[in-house]
Design a protein around this motif. Structure first.
Motif, PDB file in Angstrom:
ATOM      1  N   TRP A  26      -8.250  -1.312  -3.107  1.00  0.00           N
ATOM      2  CA  TRP A  26      -6.935  -0.933  -3.625  1.00  0.00           C
ATOM      3  C   TRP A  26      -6.882  -1.022  -5.143  1.00  0.00           C
ATOM      4  O   TRP A  26      -6.059  -0.345  -5.781  1.00  0.00           O
ATOM      5  CB  TRP A  26      -5.844  -1.798  -2.995  1.00  0.00           C
ATOM      6  CG  TRP A  26      -5.923  -3.270  -3.338  1.00  0.00           C
ATOM      7  CD1 TRP A  26      -6.526  -4.234  -2.606  1.00  0.00           C
ATOM      8  CD2 TRP A  26      -5.390  -3.919  -4.500  1.00  0.00           C
ATOM      9  NE1 TRP A  26      -6.404  -5.455  -3.233  1.00  0.00           N
ATOM     10  CE2 TRP A  26      -5.704  -5.290  -4.396  1.00  0.00           C
ATOM     11  CE3 TRP A  26      -4.675  -3.482  -5.609  1.00  0.00           C
ATOM     12  CZ2 TRP A  26      -5.328  -6.221  -5.362  1.00  0.00           C
ATOM     13  CZ3 TRP A  26      -4.289  -4.403  -6.584  1.00  0.00           C
ATOM     14  CH2 TRP A  26      -4.618  -5.756  -6.447  1.00  0.00           C
TER      15      TRP A  26
ATOM     16  N   THR B  91      -5.899   3.584  -0.315  1.00  0.00           N
ATOM     17  CA  THR B  91      -4.665   2.909   0.105  1.00  0.00           C
ATOM     18  C   THR B  91      -4.465   2.989   1.610  1.00  0.00           C
ATOM     19  O   THR B  91      -4.000   2.020   2.232  1.00  0.00           O
ATOM     20  CB  THR B  91      -3.454   3.509  -0.622  1.00  0.00           C
ATOM     21  OG1 THR B  91      -3.398   4.930  -0.391  1.00  0.00           O
ATOM     22  CG2 THR B  91      -3.530   3.253  -2.117  1.00  0.00           C
TER      23      THR B  91
ATOM     24  N   MET C  91       0.829  -1.210   0.000  1.00  0.00           N
ATOM     25  CA  MET C  91       0.000   0.000   0.000  1.00  0.00           C
ATOM     26  C   MET C  91       0.864   1.261   0.000  1.00  0.00           C
ATOM     27  O   MET C  91       0.486   2.275  -0.594  1.00  0.00           O
ATOM     28  CB  MET C  91      -0.932  -0.004   1.202  1.00  0.00           C
ATOM     29  CG  MET C  91      -2.011  -1.081   1.150  1.00  0.00           C
ATOM     30  SD  MET C  91      -3.072  -0.969  -0.326  1.00  0.00           S
ATOM     31  CE  MET C  91      -2.375  -2.308  -1.346  1.00  0.00           C
TER      32      MET C  91
END
Length: 276
Positions: free
Chosen positions: A243, A224, A158
């Motif tokens: 995501w 994220t 992330m």
């Protein structure tokens, strides 16, 4: 003038480009100070101060109870570090050398190397800052902090996605800057300041009602950060973020930015900024 250019193989050209990116990344990191150690430390200091400021702000305002169950600093870092990585990368790419920059007068240099170097230098500083803060916190305060992070690989993914999305948005700004320098500069500043709230780093996304969720879910950084908290905390399952949205949007913006940068590079001139 007196240098003989010899043809290179594809592998040789690839290694030569990597060498140029490396040297330009070092230049980007060291340009704040003549001493290499001080240059790295000064770049890291802002991120460290930002993390500590949010940590003490949450403590003083009594907002710690609103955080997720788990280590509180990890909750802060999953928001602040992704925000800093995204914002710093956006600013570095948007402010990198354009086609009319004096650096482009050197034969091996081009805008692609400048863009990649800006992204890599920012990622290097942010990862180094992350490692230093986690190391100090692990040694001095909580020796089990690394064991409390449920999925470190997912959290790192992330961070990389936040870095990539920041570079993608910065690339669009970079392509548009020679045509509209003042509006692009204002929009870039507004976007970075708005992300202080719109990124969602100060609250948990699952607690938002649907009426407020539409104010944040356009932002790839919001997705994220929320997903990174899902990877960091075993008891948190993010249901209001995805995501894949951040990844696909970033790829689209990279394609738009590359097309815009290619068109700008063919038409940009140093005389454009002479009257400003």
């Amino acid at each position: 003038m007196f240098q003989v250019s010899r043809p290179r193989s594809r592998l040789g050209s690839f290694i030569y480009i990597l060498e140029l990116i490396y040297h330009n990344s070092v230049r980007a990191v060291r340009k704040t100070h003549g001493n290499a150690f001080m240059a790295i430390f000064m770049n890291m200091l802002q991120t460290i101060i930002f993390v500590l400021a949010f940590y003490f702000m949450f403590q003083i305002l009594g907002m710690r109870s609103a955080a997720l169950r788990g280590d509180f600093l990890v909750y802060i870092m999953t928001g602040v570090f992704l925000f800093m990585t995204h914002t710093k990368t956006l600013g570095a790419v948007a402010g990198s050398e354009g086609p009319a920059s004096p650096m482009m007068q050197h034969a091996p240099m081009n805008t692609a190397i400048a863009i990649v170097s800006a992204m890599i230098s920012t990622l290097y500083i942010q990862i180094l800052s992350l490692m230093v803060i986690l190391f100090v916190y692990d040694v001095a305060f909580n020796p089990e902090v690394m064991q409390e992070i449920h999925d470190p690989i997912g959290c790192m993914a992330m961070i990389l996605l936040s870095w990539f999305s920041g570079g993608a948005i910065g690339l669009v700004f970079l392509a548009a800057k020679p045509w509209f320098p003042t509006p692009v500069s204002i929009i870039s500043t507004v976007y970075q300041r708005a992300n202080m709230i719109a990124s969602g780093k100060m609250f948990v996304a699952n607690t938002l009602p649907s009426s407020m969720l539409v104010m944040f879910d356009w932002n790839p950084l919001f997705h994220t950060i929320d997903q990174s908290r899902g990877y960091a905390f075993v008891d948190y399952n993010p249901r209001n973020s995805d995501w894949e949205y951040a990844l696909y949007l970033s790829i689209i913006l990279v394609m738009i930015g590359l097309m815009g940068e290619f068109y700008t590079r063919k038409h940009a001139s140093a005389s454009w900024s002479a009257r400003r």
